[in-house]
Write an enzyme that holds these catalytic residues in place. Structure first.
Site, PDB file in Angstrom:
ATOM      1  CD  GLU A 224      -2.724  -1.547   2.337  1.00 42.81           C
ATOM      2  OE1 GLU A 224      -2.676  -0.748   3.294  1.00 42.81           O
ATOM      3  OE2 GLU A 224      -3.396  -2.592   2.361  1.00 42.81           O
TER       4      GLU A 224
ATOM      5  CG  HIS B 113      -4.454   0.410   6.106  1.00 42.37           C
ATOM      6  ND1 HIS B 113      -3.966  -0.864   6.127  1.00 42.37           N
ATOM      7  CD2 HIS B 113      -4.267   0.906   7.357  1.00 42.37           C
ATOM      8  CE1 HIS B 113      -3.515  -1.135   7.349  1.00 42.37           C
ATOM      9  NE2 HIS B 113      -3.688  -0.075   8.119  1.00 42.37           N
TER      10      HIS B 113
ATOM     11  CD  GLU C 254      -8.609   0.397   3.997  1.00 40.53           C
ATOM     12  OE1 GLU C 254      -7.772   0.503   3.077  1.00 40.53           O
ATOM     13  OE2 GLU C 254      -8.602  -0.551   4.806  1.00 40.53           O
TER      14      GLU C 254
HETATM   15 ZN   LIG Z   1      -3.973  -2.142   4.500  1.00 39.50          ZN
END
Ligand SMILES: [Zn+2]
Length: 424
Positions: free
Chosen positions: A178, A307, A383
């Site tokens: 990531e 993330h 995210e």
């Molecule tokens: Zn992650």
């Protein structure tokens, strides 16, 4: 965490790729395709979960239930077989990427001479930048919180311009592939240090910032040198399968708070979500926990883990979708402030709520440990972009946009948290 990558039978794929590109260290994905499949029944869902028994594919998002789309990566040798199987199962599909390597090339490291936010960088370049900033500003205190399994530094930066501030913690790149995570965390840090925006200067003055931009340096280096799609750390985990020894633990499943709950494939040692045999087994995680615990109780008031991908602000808890934190409504208002402000910049919408509710029930994540064990009153997993178009291969020309929208979101988040009394 919603759209995480599953690398089933990874090694055979890598070997195929390596054969087609002799002399290359890093696995290549020339002519690998990405399929979008729509699953509408439980029966088809069950078949999809077993599809690796029939054909070698990577499933790109965590398999939850029917009524959703999932993405599969398939190599050129297996495309016809996959077509046949999907047709046989009457699963509707669409080929959304014909050549994955081209996508990877657009999100690869180039111009690694010095740190900037228009390309991705090597660990060395990121760490050199941190060292330079630390040397240049005496309000930055830099350190090494521990060594990774393979002996690399895990660096930290603490920004403090005045005494008595409360602190906000930013965690980056616990998941190796990531890359946008550490790119965004360093972007934010750079804003806090160097931005001339009065609001950023105020945030940098009125709060302390503690940043660990690279929790998983071994995995990160591995994604650069060998396998772009690696998620875990690199410790041999004591298990093996037909392809050899299995490596790594999903470190965001290894924190000790209601550890060991449900989750798809978290107990398959060779899979990418393996959470370990018990919690707190990884040296990187222990270093991070010890570092957080080294500060006085009540000092760190917010913990944010970055993330990719899916555009979510995920709140505690992960281990349940029926039990919610005592100040859940308050955390939702704070997350809403982030979401609204981030969307104002380029229209990227971030969905917010308890991760057990929005995604699936799974435990062992940093944000749950920070909230449940360390009593930090606002914690989340952010995210970042996107929602699946590029997924883990977010092109480098989006890094600055992501950093800019997250900066806007962060300002609103901190101000809302302040209004809610989080820093009192
Ligand atoms: Zn992650």
């Amino acid at each position: 965490m919603k759209l995480v990558i599953l690398l089933i039978a990874l090694v055979p794929l890598v070997m195929v790729a390596a054969k087609s590109a002799p002399g290359r260290m890093a696995a290549r994905y020339d002519n690998f395709a990405v399929y979008k499949v729509d699953v509408d029944t439980d029966e088809k869902m069950d078949e999809l979960k077993k599809i690796h028994e029939r054909v070698t594919v990577h499933i790109l998002n965590e398999l939850m239930g029917p009524g959703r789309s999932y993405y599969l990566i398939v190599g050129p040798l297996f495309r016809r077989a996959l077509d046949r199987i999907l047709n046989f199962l009457e699963i509707v599909y669409d080929v959304v990427v014909e050549d994955l390597q081209k996508l990877l090339d657009d999100s690869s490291v180039n111009n690694d001479d010095q740190m900037e936010w228009e390309s991705y960088h090597s660990l060395e370049t990121i760490y050199d930048w941190i060292d330079k900033e630390c040397a240049a500003h005496d309000y930055l205190e830099c350190g090494v919180i521990g060594k990774s399994y393979e002996g690399r530094d895990i660096k930290s930066i603490k920004l403090s311009k005045r005494t008595g501030n409360k602190a906000i913690f930013l965690e980056g790149n616990i998941h190796a592939m990531e890359w946008i995570s550490s790119a965004t965390v360093t972007f934010l840090l750079n804003q806090l240090i160097n931005s001339e925006d009065p609001e950023m200067q105020r945030l940098s003055e009125e709060y302390d910032w503690i940043v660990v931009p690279m929790v998983n340096p071994d995995g990160f280096v591995y994604t650069h040198d060998v396998e772009r799609l690696w998620r875990k750390n690199r410790r041999p985990n004591g298990y093996s399968n037909s392809t050899g020894d299995c490596y790594g633990i999903d470190m965001n499943r290894n924190f000790d708070y209601h550890w060991g709950g449900a989750g798809w494939n978290i107990d398959e040692p060779c899979d990418h979500w393996f959470g370990g045999d018990q919690p707190n087994t990884e040296v990187e995680i222990l270093s991070l926990q010890n570092f957080v615990s080294s500060f006085e109780d009540g000092y760190i008031r917010s913990y944010m883990a970055f993330h990719a991908y899916g555009q979510y602000v995920l709140l505690p808890y992960g281990h349940s979708n029926t039990e919610f934190p005592p100040n859940y409504e308050q955390m939702k208002r704070i997350a809403a402030a982030f979401s609204d402000a981030a969307a104002d910049v380029y229209g990227s919408s971030f969905t917010y709520g308890a991760s057990g509710l929005l995604n699936y029930v799974v435990s062992g994540a940093a944000k749950d440990w920070a909230y449940g064990v360390k009593n930090i009153p606002f914690t989340c997993t952010v995210e970042l972009r996107d929602k699946g178009t590029y997924g883990f291969f977010l092109p480098s020309n989006q890094i600055t946009e992501v950093g800019t929208e997250v900066t806007a979101g962060l300002k609103a988040l901190v101000n809302q948290a302040a209004a809610e009394g989080i820093f009192n």
